[in-house]
Scaffold this active site. Sequence first.
Site, PDB file in Angstrom:
ATOM      1  N   TYR A   1      46.652  46.831  30.349  1.00 31.33           N
ATOM      2  CA  TYR A   1      46.461  46.612  31.797  1.00 31.33           C
ATOM      3  C   TYR A   1      46.667  47.919  32.577  1.00 31.33           C
ATOM      4  O   TYR A   1      45.867  48.264  33.463  1.00 31.33           O
ATOM      5  CB  TYR A   1      47.465  45.545  32.253  1.00 31.33           C
ATOM      6  CG  TYR A   1      47.360  45.139  33.704  1.00 31.33           C
ATOM      7  CD1 TYR A   1      46.367  44.263  34.140  1.00 31.33           C
ATOM      8  CD2 TYR A   1      48.285  45.603  34.644  1.00 31.33           C
ATOM      9  CE1 TYR A   1      46.294  43.874  35.477  1.00 31.33           C
ATOM     10  CE2 TYR A   1      48.220  45.217  35.974  1.00 31.33           C
ATOM     11  CZ  TYR A   1      47.219  44.349  36.385  1.00 31.33           C
ATOM     12  OH  TYR A   1      47.148  43.967  37.707  1.00 31.33           O
TER      13      TYR A   1
ATOM     14  N   GLY B   1      36.092  38.168  41.732  1.00 29.97           N
ATOM     15  CA  GLY B   1      37.333  37.443  41.464  1.00 29.97           C
ATOM     16  C   GLY B   1      37.928  36.871  42.729  1.00 29.97           C
ATOM     17  O   GLY B   1      39.116  37.035  42.989  1.00 29.97           O
TER      18      GLY B   1
ATOM     19  N   ASP C   1      30.274  36.654  35.306  1.00 30.35           N
ATOM     20  CA  ASP C   1      31.324  37.320  34.533  1.00 30.35           C
ATOM     21  C   ASP C   1      31.135  38.824  34.726  1.00 30.35           C
ATOM     22  O   ASP C   1      30.174  39.406  34.225  1.00 30.35           O
ATOM     23  CB  ASP C   1      31.167  36.929  33.058  1.00 30.35           C
ATOM     24  CG  ASP C   1      32.123  37.680  32.155  1.00 30.35           C
ATOM     25  OD1 ASP C   1      32.868  38.564  32.647  1.00 30.35           O
ATOM     26  OD2 ASP C   1      32.126  37.385  30.939  1.00 30.35           O
TER      27      ASP C   1
ATOM     28  N   ILE D   1      52.765  40.780  43.664  1.00 32.86           N
ATOM     29  CA  ILE D   1      52.229  39.843  44.659  1.00 32.86           C
ATOM     30  C   ILE D   1      52.274  38.435  44.064  1.00 32.86           C
ATOM     31  O   ILE D   1      51.899  38.234  42.893  1.00 32.86           O
ATOM     32  CB  ILE D   1      50.766  40.211  45.037  1.00 32.86           C
ATOM     33  CG1 ILE D   1      50.648  41.696  45.444  1.00 32.86           C
ATOM     34  CG2 ILE D   1      50.252  39.289  46.148  1.00 32.86           C
ATOM     35  CD1 ILE D   1      51.465  42.139  46.628  1.00 32.86           C
TER      36      ILE D   1
ATOM     37  N   SER E   1      37.849  33.572  43.677  1.00 38.80           N
ATOM     38  CA  SER E   1      38.101  32.126  43.668  1.00 38.80           C
ATOM     39  C   SER E   1      39.569  31.812  43.920  1.00 38.80           C
ATOM     40  O   SER E   1      39.907  30.717  44.364  1.00 38.80           O
ATOM     41  CB  SER E   1      37.674  31.528  42.319  1.00 38.80           C
ATOM     42  OG  SER E   1      38.228  32.269  41.253  1.00 38.80           O
TER      43      SER E   1
END
Length: 246
Positions: free
Chosen positions: A154, A11, A62, A187, A13
């Site tokens: 989450y 992750g 993925d 963040i 990008s």
Amino acid sequence: MLNEKIAVITGASRGIGAAIAKKMAENGATVIINYQGSVQAAQALEAEIREKGGKAVTYKCDVSDFDKCEKFIGDVVKEYGRIDILVNNAGITRDGLLMGMKEEDFDSVIKTNLKGAFNCLKAVTPIMLKQKYGKIVNMASVVGVVGNPGQVNYCASKAGLIGMTKSLAKEIGSRNITVNAIAPGFIDTDMTKILSDDQKKKILSQIPLNKFGNVEDIANVALFLGSENSNYITGQVIHVDGGMAM
Ligand code: NAP
């Protein structure tokens, strides 16, 4: 600090992962920028790092797909011969109160955030065991420790990641592999841009340092945990949250 090291960052990008990739590349690592959909952002990051004399390459995968992760990591090892650092950073949110949360919202978050880390760990750990060297950093969250309404899925994924971090640290510590987690607070990234001003105000009132964090705050700690400066630290959750959880 990371000269000759090969670092895989999932992750990477955008957001926190991109900042970690930049920071590790600035410090001498060859960074593997993993992404899923944001091909242009990933390629732009690779170009930016290379322009500054760093070493970077992009790889689409993925992380929620076990077989694809196996191929991804296998390809990296074929090309570079080793993997010194793995940052399990890829993550998504599908927020909503439990009463309205769809099964697929629960499953997709667990599959990306928790199973995704498992998939990469399964592929990378045998390589690090053989090398007798490795630095694993899992991106958890403050809410995996303290909970948050509207994020049952989450928070469960991040609490799971913390349990996984501690268990694996105990399993492979004797082979000179450290496994730690970072628990960021709020963040400023795409992930948090979707929050309303009211939600942001409420969060800010819970932060002793009275400000939101930025991606550099997390990248600095990831660099430390990925480097030999953290050699005697394992199984820990480092809170980078302005004091939200203490
Ligand atoms: P972000 O800006 O939304 O970026 C998420 C990254 O994850 C993107 O690079 C995305 O790649 C990648 N990703 C998502 N699903 C993926 C998959 N299945 N396979 C591979 N890559 C995938 O998020 P962020 O704020 O930087 O968050 C990074 C990590 O920090 C996450 O684990 C998040 O839970 C954690 N965290 C963030 C905060 C915060 O306040 N921002 C707080 C605590 C913890 P593509 O765009 O290519 O799909």
